[in-house]
Design an enzyme around this catalytic site. Structure first.
Site, PDB file in Angstrom:
ATOM      1  N   HIS A  42       0.854  -1.190   0.000  1.00 33.25           N
ATOM      2  CA  HIS A  42       0.000   0.000   0.000  1.00 33.25           C
ATOM      3  C   HIS A  42       0.890   1.240   0.000  1.00 33.25           C
ATOM      4  CE1 HIS A  42      -3.277   2.732   0.789  1.00 33.25           C
ATOM      5  NE2 HIS A  42      -2.709   3.143   1.900  1.00 33.25           N
ATOM      6  N   LYS A  55      -0.004  10.792   1.008  1.00 30.92           N
ATOM      7  CA  LYS A  55       0.856  10.173  -0.004  1.00 30.92           C
ATOM      8  C   LYS A  55       0.435  10.586  -1.424  1.00 30.92           C
ATOM      9  CE  LYS A  55      -0.076   6.000   1.419  1.00 30.92           C
ATOM     10  NZ  LYS A  55      -0.917   6.329   2.597  1.00 30.92           N
ATOM     11  N   ASP A  66      -1.857   4.023  -4.560  1.00 32.49           N
ATOM     12  CA  ASP A  66      -2.674   3.215  -3.648  1.00 32.49           C
ATOM     13  C   ASP A  66      -2.154   1.784  -3.514  1.00 32.49           C
ATOM     14  OD1 ASP A  66      -4.921   3.010  -1.853  1.00 32.49           O
ATOM     15  OD2 ASP A  66      -5.814   1.676  -3.332  1.00 32.49           O
ATOM     16  N   ARG A  72      18.892  13.934  12.325  1.00 27.94           N
ATOM     17  CA  ARG A  72      19.117  15.294  11.831  1.00 27.94           C
ATOM     18  C   ARG A  72      20.376  15.397  10.972  1.00 27.94           C
ATOM     19  NH1 ARG A  72      18.054  19.627  16.548  1.00 27.94           N
ATOM     20  NH2 ARG A  72      18.188  20.948  14.689  1.00 27.94           N
TER      21      ARG A  72
END
Length: 312
Positions: free
Chosen positions: A138, A159, A177, A243
């Site tokens: 998915h 998304k 999808d 980071r």
């Protein structure tokens, strides 16, 4: 249902069906081929009956030297109930003994005009592609600067909206999808869209749009190798995010692993631009340019020099 049958080989390579029509729907389970030279010589101890048997000029030339009894016995044993098909290359004449055995055991015998080596190569590539392990994920698959980026995350995280922005920026949509993935080789994952939703994008509040109709044929592609995964998740204030970019996570799909980047989502972040930069930075890393590693090395050098100065 079997992925590949003998009839599929017949149609794909435009072969001539010589005999054994009743066995055309036999399933083909292996991509490996067999050249039954030893078997025609009489050695059946390790006969790989479950493979397609490919017979060329060498095997048939030796076969002509056998006695009539040996010819019949060898072809009867060659046409095993597990054998999916027997293919004769170079448009050579098919022995009568093989035709009779194939009809008796319903083993399809087909003939190709191609040379044995050329046909073997093309058939193996086709079978490896069709019989490769598959799965479905998915998410959204986009081609960004030649990098196949699989965007995943919980439903409603954004998304498809991010994919739409990437398409507007000139990148190409592969699937939305549901992404069907097959492993064609070690660490080679190929993603494509199910036929039903190909070129379609679902935007909540707007509905389903056809990307190719809106943005043109250059905005889509049928398949793409997946090399990078971007996982979108809601921002957690207490969670520590990378980071510097030194650590590299992996996502395992079937038996292959790809690089995984986790991006926190919150208002004000331009995810399309960030994913675009992530794809470019991924390409740089594969070319040997790692900005995070260079910064870490420079920082270590500065700290080392500062320590030497303090000792003085």
């Amino acid at each position: 249902m079997a992925k590949v049958r003998a009839v599929d080989i017949l149609e794909k390579f435009d072969l001539e069906l010589v005999s054994g029509e009743d066995g055309l729907h036999r399933p083909i389970k292996l991509s490996d081929l067999s050249r039954p030279g030893l078997e025609i010589a009489g050695f059946f101890d390790y006969y790989p009956a479950e493979r397609i048997q490919l017979i060329g000029m060498t095997e048939l030339s030796f076969f002509q030297r056998l006695s009539p009894e040996e010819k019949k016995e060898r072809m009867d044993r060659l046409c095993d109930y597990e054998t999916p098909a027997i293919i004769i290359s170079r448009n050579l004449s098919v022995p009568v003994e093989l035709i009779e055995a194939s009809e008796a055991y319903s083993v399809p015998v087909m003939r190709s005009k191609m040379t044995t080596t050329k046909f073997s190569s093309q058939l193996t590539n086709y079978l490896e592609s069709m019989l490769a392990p598959t799965t479905a994920v998915h998410g959204v698959l986009v081609d960004i600067y030649g990098v196949g980026v699989l965007i995943t995350g919980q439903s409603g995280v954004g998304k498809s909206e991010t994919a739409l922005e990437l398409v507007k920026r000139g990148h190409r949509l592969v699937a939305d999808d549901c992404v069907e993935i097959r492993q064609e080789d070690i660490d080679t994952l190929i993603g494509h869209s199910p036929e039903l939703i190909e070129h379609l994008l679902e935007i909540r509040g707007l509905g389903i749009i056809n990307v190719m109709t809106l943005f043109g044929a250059g905005a889509v592609r049928s398949h793409k190798r997946i090399t990078l995964n971007v996982y979108l998740e809601q921002w957690h204030p207490k969670k520590q995010y990378d980071r510097l970019g030194i650590e590299e996570d992996k996502l395992k799909i079937i038996d292959s692993e790809i690089t995984k980047i986790t991006l926190p989502v919150r208002p004000g972040r331009n995810l399309a631009v960030i994913i675009e930069v992530a794809a470019m930075n991924f390409r740089l890393k594969r070319m040997g340019v790692n900005a995070a590693q260079e910064f870490t090395e420079k920082l270590a050098g500065v700290i080392s020099e500062a320590g030497v100065d303090e000792m003085k």
